[in-house]
Motif scaffolding. Sequence first.
Motif, short mmCIF file in Angstrom:
data_model
loop_
_atom_site.label_atom_id
_atom_site.label_comp_id
_atom_site.label_asym_id
_atom_site.label_seq_id
_atom_site.Cartn_x
_atom_site.Cartn_y
_atom_site.Cartn_z
N SER A 251 0.82 -1.21 0.00
CA SER A 251 0.00 0.00 0.00
C SER A 251 0.86 1.26 0.00
O SER A 251 0.58 2.22 -0.72
CB SER A 251 -0.91 0.02 1.22
OG SER A 251 -2.13 -0.60 0.91
N LEU A 252 1.91 1.24 0.85
CA LEU A 252 2.78 2.42 0.93
C LEU A 252 3.49 2.65 -0.40
O LEU A 252 3.60 3.79 -0.87
CB LEU A 252 3.82 2.24 2.05
CG LEU A 252 3.28 2.38 3.47
CD1 LEU A 252 4.37 2.08 4.49
CD2 LEU A 252 2.75 3.79 3.69
N LYS A 253 3.98 1.55 -1.01
CA LYS A 253 4.66 1.69 -2.30
C LYS A 253 3.71 2.29 -3.34
O LYS A 253 4.07 3.23 -4.07
CB LYS A 253 5.14 0.31 -2.79
CG LYS A 253 6.56 -0.03 -2.38
CD LYS A 253 7.12 -1.16 -3.22
CE LYS A 253 6.42 -2.47 -2.91
NZ LYS A 253 7.11 -3.66 -3.44
N ILE A 254 2.50 1.72 -3.40
CA ILE A 254 1.52 2.21 -4.38
C ILE A 254 1.19 3.67 -4.12
O ILE A 254 1.17 4.50 -5.04
CB ILE A 254 0.23 1.36 -4.33
CG1 ILE A 254 0.51 -0.04 -4.88
CG2 ILE A 254 -0.90 2.02 -5.13
CD1 ILE A 254 -0.63 -1.01 -4.70
N ALA A 255 0.97 3.99 -2.85
CA ALA A 255 0.60 5.37 -2.51
C ALA A 255 1.72 6.33 -2.90
O ALA A 255 1.48 7.40 -3.48
CB ALA A 255 0.30 5.49 -1.02
N GLY B 268 -4.52 -7.85 -8.77
CA GLY B 268 -4.39 -9.24 -9.18
C GLY B 268 -3.77 -10.06 -8.06
O GLY B 268 -3.55 -9.53 -6.96
N PRO B 269 -3.46 -11.31 -8.28
CA PRO B 269 -2.86 -12.14 -7.24
C PRO B 269 -1.52 -11.57 -6.79
O PRO B 269 -0.76 -11.06 -7.58
CB PRO B 269 -2.67 -13.49 -7.93
CG PRO B 269 -2.81 -13.21 -9.39
CD PRO B 269 -3.68 -12.03 -9.52
N GLY B 270 -1.29 -11.59 -5.49
CA GLY B 270 0.00 -11.13 -4.96
C GLY B 270 0.09 -9.64 -4.78
O GLY B 270 1.13 -9.12 -4.41
N ALA B 271 -1.01 -8.93 -5.07
CA ALA B 271 -0.95 -7.49 -4.90
C ALA B 271 -2.17 -7.01 -4.13
O ALA B 271 -2.97 -6.24 -4.63
CB ALA B 271 -0.86 -6.78 -6.25
N SER B 272 -2.32 -7.49 -2.90
CA SER B 272 -3.44 -7.05 -2.07
C SER B 272 -2.99 -5.88 -1.22
O SER B 272 -2.00 -5.96 -0.50
CB SER B 272 -3.89 -8.19 -1.14
OG SER B 272 -4.41 -9.23 -1.92
N THR B 273 -3.75 -4.79 -1.33
CA THR B 273 -3.39 -3.61 -0.53
C THR B 273 -3.94 -3.79 0.88
O THR B 273 -4.77 -4.66 1.13
CB THR B 273 -3.99 -2.33 -1.15
OG1 THR B 273 -5.40 -2.46 -1.15
CG2 THR B 273 -3.48 -2.14 -2.56
N LEU B 274 -3.49 -2.91 1.77
CA LEU B 274 -3.90 -3.00 3.17
C LEU B 274 -5.42 -2.93 3.34
O LEU B 274 -5.99 -3.80 4.03
CB LEU B 274 -3.20 -1.89 3.97
CG LEU B 274 -3.23 -2.03 5.48
CD1 LEU B 274 -2.63 -3.36 5.91
CD2 LEU B 274 -2.49 -0.88 6.13
#
Lengths: 266, 380
Positions: A64-68, A216-222
């Motif tokens: 989540s932090l990376k994406i944000a 997608g798989p492996g990328a679930s955010t908080l």
Amino acid sequence: MKKNSWFVTIATTLGFAFLYIPIISLIIFSFNKSKLVTVWAGFSTKWYAKLLNDPQILGAAWISLKIAFLSASLALILGTLGALVLVRFRRFHGKSLLSGMITAPLVMPDVIIGLSLLLLFVGMEAMFGWPAGRGLTTIVIAHTTFCMAYVAVVVQSRLVDMDESLEEAALDLGAKPTRVFFDITLPVIAPALVSGWLLSFTLSLDDLVIASFVSGPGASTLPMVIFSKVRLGVSPDINALATIIIVVVAIGVVIASTQMKPKKVS
Amino acid sequence: MDTPQKIANGAKPWIEQAETPFIRISNLTKKFGEFTAVDNITLDIYREELFCLLGGSGCGKSTLLRMLAGFENPTSGRVEIDGQDMANVPAYARPTNMMFQSYALFPHMTVEKNVAYGLMRDGVSKSDAADQVADMLNLVQLSEFAKRKPEQLSGGQRQRVALARSLIKKPKLLLLDEPLGALDKKLREETQFELINIQESLGVTFIVVTHDQEEAMTLSTRIGVMDQGEIVQVGEPHEVYEFPQTRFVADFIGSVNIFEGRVSADATDYVRIHSQEGDCDIHVSHGVSCTENQKLWFAIRPEKLTISREKPRGKFNFVKGVIDEIAYQGNLSVYRIKLASGKIVRVTKSNRARHDGDAFSWDDNVYVSWDEAAGVVLAQ
């Protein structure tokens, strides 16, 4: 000083109570010994310990932090460019249409944005094989798209207020246009850039709906992890996580407000 | 080349035919869509002049200034500064600097950094720049405020920072857009003289845009009066005031009484005008190129009129009326005198004595008279 009337006092108290009692109770129950969320069984920090040993939660928080961070930064660049075009360029054909369209994502339901982006990504993958599958990249793109609109609106209002003769003065003193942008325009609109970035960062951290569509798989955010856990019943370690987030946000807000406060004239 | 005489010492290069103008503006026009902001202006300005462009709002004076600075491109025509055509020279490369009406001080920089900005862009070394900035701040008496931010300064101090910043590069031409507009009256008067002193000591050519005719008169070597994108008259302050060429100029600069009339006698050394609205015959002691019965206007300033209770001798140059209004302004009094035709004539009288026993009062019947050389005859 005039004393506040009883009405103002009561209204203020009730208003703030309405806002903060849920948060305070959440913080209190994060220190609950019992596994049951609603029954108080004494003070304990075990849920915090459990949280720190939960790889799923920690991993999701990191994603989540990376994406944000990424989407806030990209949105800042693109949104600022958009605002510059809309404010600084001479009237061109379709300018007002464009400036209306840039704010559309602010009022568009998340479900529609999420769904349309999902269709786009699937279509793009079928046509040129990129983005391959859905995951971190697609969430970053999706978040950048709607955060950009917020940045554009914030920066646009600051640019409109800015005295254009500041730029002309720098030009007149021998600075070339790019130099003027970095020496004058950027520092003057800096507060708007900071708040635009922070706004985007929080919006991205907060988002559940759009991320659910394009993840997608492996990328679930908080938020996705929290939401799926809560569906199986609220567990106290989520309270602990929420408390940590509240503390971090509170610190951030305090720092931001002390930094942004205009300096007093001596 | 022999050095031209200094304007500060009383030289008037605009009269000498031999002098080459420093700034040549020829047939300059600027259109914004259908609207013509600047209409075919041709103007020469000389080295070390302090030239004022005077006009009401929307007359095109600021647009003309911005074309000189390079912020607007002319629709047609030519600007030459010191022999160099400015057509393809961008604003940042022109030998001009501008002082903005809003001062446009960079809010995130200290006074020192603001003033040094132009030098840094020219690649002047840090220590050189620091010396020059110190000198300049000294000149505008702001040395002790060097480390302050613009928001910590008063209006007058900001004005001086803006001036220092625009002068630091020693421009060939300094453009000032309403430089004193934001100051209050008292400060404005003091600053006017400071500005003249600085201009004379540095020998920079100034072009000042203003809508304030008093300011233009005080500051300038010459004034260009503008109306609707055109320059209607160029001249030294006393020329523009005493010898206006049109009713617009006469009316715009100072206050004036204008009598409409027709030529009743036209000789080589005088002209006589009969005015219906003044119910008077006007005798002017110099020839005017006109024809019998032509419509003309006679303009005369309020301070050149005399009020009396007795009828003046002779047949010419007086009107009869009733005092309608008296405005006491301390140093002088303004009388509004109503003629039989309903026309109002303004007369000013300086209050030389502290107590005037024979003062005029409301509704007094009076005569207003003037000298035969006191007014101007205008054909348009």
